[in-house]
Design an enzyme around this catalytic site. Structure first.
Site, PDB file in Angstrom:
ATOM      1  N   LYS A 181       0.886  -1.179   0.000  1.00 56.28           N
ATOM      2  CA  LYS A 181       0.000   0.000   0.000  1.00 56.28           C
ATOM      3  C   LYS A 181       0.917   1.220   0.000  1.00 56.28           C
ATOM      4  O   LYS A 181       1.531   1.564   0.999  1.00 56.28           O
ATOM      5  CB  LYS A 181      -0.872  -0.022   1.259  1.00 56.28           C
ATOM      6  CG  LYS A 181      -2.222   0.656   1.121  1.00 56.28           C
ATOM      7  CD  LYS A 181      -2.179   2.152   0.923  1.00 56.28           C
ATOM      8  CE  LYS A 181      -1.821   2.922   2.161  1.00 56.28           C
ATOM      9  NZ  LYS A 181      -1.473   4.319   1.903  1.00 56.28           N
ATOM     10  N   GLU A 256       9.210   0.800  11.628  1.00 56.41           N
ATOM     11  CA  GLU A 256      10.330   1.744  11.479  1.00 56.41           C
ATOM     12  C   GLU A 256       9.729   3.130  11.546  1.00 56.41           C
ATOM     13  O   GLU A 256       9.025   3.546  10.624  1.00 56.41           O
ATOM     14  CB  GLU A 256      11.006   1.574  10.107  1.00 56.41           C
ATOM     15  CG  GLU A 256      11.644   0.227   9.869  1.00 56.41           C
ATOM     16  CD  GLU A 256      13.050   0.152  10.418  1.00 56.41           C
ATOM     17  OE1 GLU A 256      13.516   1.123  11.027  1.00 56.41           O
ATOM     18  OE2 GLU A 256      13.673  -0.904  10.252  1.00 56.41           O
TER      19      GLU A 256
HETATM   20  P1  NAD Z   1       2.224   8.135   8.148  1.00 58.25           P
HETATM   21  O1  NAD Z   1       2.347   7.297   9.356  1.00 58.25           O
HETATM   22  O2  NAD Z   1       1.233   9.229   8.141  1.00 58.25           O
HETATM   23  O3  NAD Z   1       1.893   7.240   6.867  1.00 58.25           O
HETATM   24  C1  NAD Z   1       2.715   6.165   6.475  1.00 58.25           C
HETATM   25  C2  NAD Z   1       1.889   5.173   5.694  1.00 58.25           C
HETATM   26  O4  NAD Z   1       0.916   4.608   6.561  1.00 58.25           O
HETATM   27  C3  NAD Z   1       1.118   5.768   4.518  1.00 58.25           C
HETATM   28  O5  NAD Z   1       1.174   4.869   3.427  1.00 58.25           O
HETATM   29  C4  NAD Z   1      -0.297   5.863   5.057  1.00 58.25           C
HETATM   30  O6  NAD Z   1      -1.277   5.807   4.049  1.00 58.25           O
HETATM   31  C5  NAD Z   1      -0.354   4.626   5.931  1.00 58.25           C
HETATM   32  N1  NAD Z   1      -1.387   4.657   6.966  1.00 58.25           N
HETATM   33  C6  NAD Z   1      -1.891   5.715   7.629  1.00 58.25           C
HETATM   34  N2  NAD Z   1      -2.821   5.314   8.528  1.00 58.25           N
HETATM   35  C7  NAD Z   1      -2.903   3.968   8.427  1.00 58.25           C
HETATM   36  C8  NAD Z   1      -3.657   2.976   9.106  1.00 58.25           C
HETATM   37  N3  NAD Z   1      -4.522   3.278  10.070  1.00 58.25           N
HETATM   38  N4  NAD Z   1      -3.475   1.683   8.770  1.00 58.25           N
HETATM   39  C9  NAD Z   1      -2.586   1.341   7.808  1.00 58.25           C
HETATM   40  N5  NAD Z   1      -1.846   2.244   7.126  1.00 58.25           N
HETATM   41  C10 NAD Z   1      -1.997   3.542   7.434  1.00 58.25           C
HETATM   42  O7  NAD Z   1       3.691   8.673   7.861  1.00 58.25           O
HETATM   43  P2  NAD Z   1       4.140   9.715   6.735  1.00 58.25           P
HETATM   44  O8  NAD Z   1       3.697  11.057   7.176  1.00 58.25           O
HETATM   45  O9  NAD Z   1       3.748   9.185   5.406  1.00 58.25           O
HETATM   46  O10 NAD Z   1       5.726   9.590   6.824  1.00 58.25           O
HETATM   47  C11 NAD Z   1       6.503  10.342   7.669  1.00 58.25           C
HETATM   48  C12 NAD Z   1       6.894   9.547   8.890  1.00 58.25           C
HETATM   49  O11 NAD Z   1       7.605   8.370   8.500  1.00 58.25           O
HETATM   50  C13 NAD Z   1       7.853  10.322   9.783  1.00 58.25           C
HETATM   51  O12 NAD Z   1       7.503  10.148  11.125  1.00 58.25           O
HETATM   52  C14 NAD Z   1       9.200   9.672   9.495  1.00 58.25           C
HETATM   53  O13 NAD Z   1      10.138   9.803  10.510  1.00 58.25           O
HETATM   54  C15 NAD Z   1       8.797   8.256   9.281  1.00 58.25           C
HETATM   55  N6  NAD Z   1       9.842   7.527   8.541  1.00 58.25           N
HETATM   56  C16 NAD Z   1      10.586   6.587   9.211  1.00 58.25           C
HETATM   57  C17 NAD Z   1      11.612   5.916   8.554  1.00 58.25           C
HETATM   58  C18 NAD Z   1      12.444   4.859   9.253  1.00 58.25           C
HETATM   59  O14 NAD Z   1      13.056   4.049   8.575  1.00 58.25           O
HETATM   60  N7  NAD Z   1      12.493   4.820  10.567  1.00 58.25           N
HETATM   61  C19 NAD Z   1      11.871   6.190   7.201  1.00 58.25           C
HETATM   62  C20 NAD Z   1      11.111   7.154   6.556  1.00 58.25           C
HETATM   63  C21 NAD Z   1      10.087   7.812   7.240  1.00 58.25           C
END
Ligand code: NAD
Length: 491
Positions: A181, A256
């Site tokens: 997804k 992550e």
């Molecule tokens: P997010 O958590 O808003 O979304 C990430 C993904 O989760 C998206 O595809 C979203 O559609 C999906 N999602 C949202 N709600 C969901 C649910 N209830 N069930 C299943 N899927 C759902 O994060 P973002 O804003 O897209 O990304 C930024 C975040 O990601 C920051 O906090 C960043 O630090 C983190 N990040 C971490 C790493 C790592 O390796 N540790 C790498 C890159 C980004």
């Protein structure tokens, strides 16, 4: 509803799902725009219950034959997948640069080669997973890494291609089938990945893409009891929801998450090198989970460090990420720009001082000037929470213990950076509580090494054998060396 392909420069991208080896349009769709100029790029399918159902069923069906192959039998197919990613390099670079605002130069030189390697490297290393024997006096154990089953992969918008392949590589190589997804703010390179998989001849159902938003499509996927693994990269609040949904089915999750990593500059650091590396933290407009965003600098060298960093920041080229010379591009979405601005405004209202930046950049509506905030307390919101924009904080310390206390003084524990004389910096790095830390360097990520965070930054490790541990079910087949006599006295 049939959806038109999106045209990104010379490249066409399907907005549809990819399920069971075929494109499937959605009944509903969502609008996608580019963060560069907020131009609408088109509409992308929104996955409904029927698409989630079809993808999981397809992955379940395909699992029977894909998991029955040996790693050596899967290898040629995955090598072709990597080759097909390479064949689409130009499209992948142009498309992710346009829908996520990632620097084109970074896509060309970093992300696309890495995406290919993510598939190829794990496919080759899966060969080493073949039955590992353990010989004891009593028995010969055959330890197998069996494929776990249908794997749901959920990735964020800041690095969709890199992170999707980083999870797909080991999951597929281990014999799992996958439903990806993609992030709704930057879904297009994942659609191109489906084209690559199709061209490579991955059997139908082995790799599926269901487009959609997190709250609907994502939530349905992670709550499905037929799913064997959930691999997620994203934010802490989403991780909590996913862990709850998967936890209800006792499905293992790899999480992550975000970071608030310290960037420590000791009194014996090479200040030019440290300042140059600190300036890199503005890369991708600061939308990088592993960036060292909290500058912790020894008080004896803090003024000099800032003086050396300032001209480097002034020289940063801010602009269109598709231009070769650009070093800092846009923030992904107006909501994120507001969020970043809110952190800075509240810090300043609370007494923090801006050393540079602090607001939007003239290049465009979603551009934010590289910012450095100081005069802070450890419990200030901007010190404690992930901003995910081009905003760094500066605090000073008087001795190593204080540096370590500041470094460890947040709920996050993803990464870190430590500059100083090597033995000194290594000793400090050992005391910093994070999943990884770079000494006199930044961003070196070897596929064989573990990656992941502690505390609020996540659960589990990815990379090398750690990825396979997660994506496999480890099984011990026990063969006694002497004839076994059943007895209640037997251990
Ligand atoms: P997010 O958590 O808003 O979304 C990430 C993904 O989760 C998206 O595809 C979203 O559609 C999906 N999602 C949202 N709600 C969901 C649910 N209830 N069930 C299943 N899927 C759902 O994060 P973002 O804003 O897209 O990304 C930024 C975040 O990601 C920051 O906090 C960043 O630090 C983190 N990040 C971490 C790493 C790592 O390796 N540790 C790498 C890159 C980004």
């Amino acid at each position: 509803m049939s959806t038109e392909p999106l045209r990104i420069g010379d490249h066409l991208v399907s907005p549809d799902h990819y399920i069971d080896g075929a494109r499937v349009p959605g009944q509903r769709s969502f609008e996608l725009f580019s963060p560069i100029d907020q131009r609408v790029l088109g509409h992308v399918a929104e996955g409904d219950e029927e698409h989630v159902e079809a993808a999981i069923q397809a992955a379940q069906r395909a699992f029977a034959s894909w998991s029955a192959l040996t790693a050596a039998q899967r290898l040629p197919c995955l090598e072709r997948f990597a080759d097909e990613i390479g064949r689409r390099a130009q499209a992948l670079c142009a498309v992710e640069s346009t829908d996520a605002g990632v620097l084109l130069s970074r896509m060309q030189h970093g992300v696309v080669p890495r995406a290919m390697l993510n598939i190829r490297w794990f496919a080759r290393h899966a060969l080493e997973l073949q039955d590992r024997p353990i010989d004891t006096e009593q028995a010969r154990h055959i330890v197998r890494h069996d494929p776990a089953g249908v794997t749901v992969i959920i990735t964020p918008w800041n690095a969709p291609l890199m992170l999707s392949t980083w999870k797909l590589g080991p999951a597929l190589a281990a014999g799992n089938t996958c439903v990806l997804k993609p992030p709704e703010w930057a879904p297009l390179t994942c659609s191109l990945l489906a084209d690559a998989a199709d061209a490579a001849g991955l059997p139908p159902g082995v790799f599926n893409v269901v487009q959609g938003t997190g709250a609907t499509t994502g939530a349905r996927l992670v709550a499905d009891p037929r799913v064997a693994r959930v691999s997620f990269t994203g934010s802490v609040p989403t991780a909590r929801r996913i862990a709850q949904a998967a936890g209800a089915n006792l499905v293992p999750c790899s999480l992550e998450l975000g970071g608030k990593s310290p960037f420590i500059v000791l009194e014996d650091a090479d200040l030019d090198a440290a300042a140059a590396t600190a300036t890199l933290m503005y890369r991708n407009a600061g939308q990088v989970c592993l960036a060292g965003t909290r500058l912790l600098v020894h008080e004896q060298v803090a003024d000099e460090f800032v003086a050396r960093m300032r001209p480097l920041v002034d020289q940063l080229v801010i602009g269109d990420p598709r231009e070769e010379a650009t070093e800092v591009g846009p923030i992904i979405h107006p909501r994120q720009v507001e969020r970043v601005q809110g952190f800075v405004d509240r810090a300043v209202a609370g007494g923090a001082k801006l050393l540079w930046g602090g607001g939007r950049h003239a290049f465009g509506a979603l551009y934010f000037s590289p910012t450095l905030v100081t005069n802070l307390q450890q419990d200030d919101e901007i010190v404690q929470n992930e901003v995910f924009g081009p905003v760094l904080t500066l605090q000073t310390f008087g001795h190593d213990d204080e540096a370590v206390a500041l470094a460890n003084g947040t709920d996050y524990g993803l990464g870190g950076v430590c500059y100083g004389e090597t033995a000194h910096a290594t000793a400090v790095a050992e005391r910093v509580r994070t999943g990884f830390i770079w000494v006199n360097s930044f961003g070196i990520r070897d596929l064989a090494a573990p990656f992941g965070g502690i505390k609020r930054s996540g659960i589990g490790r990815e990379g090398g054998e750690w990825s396979f541990e997660f994506f496999c079910d480890v099984k011990d087949i026990v063969l006694p060396k002497k004839p076994f006599r059943a007895s209640f006295a037997h251990r």
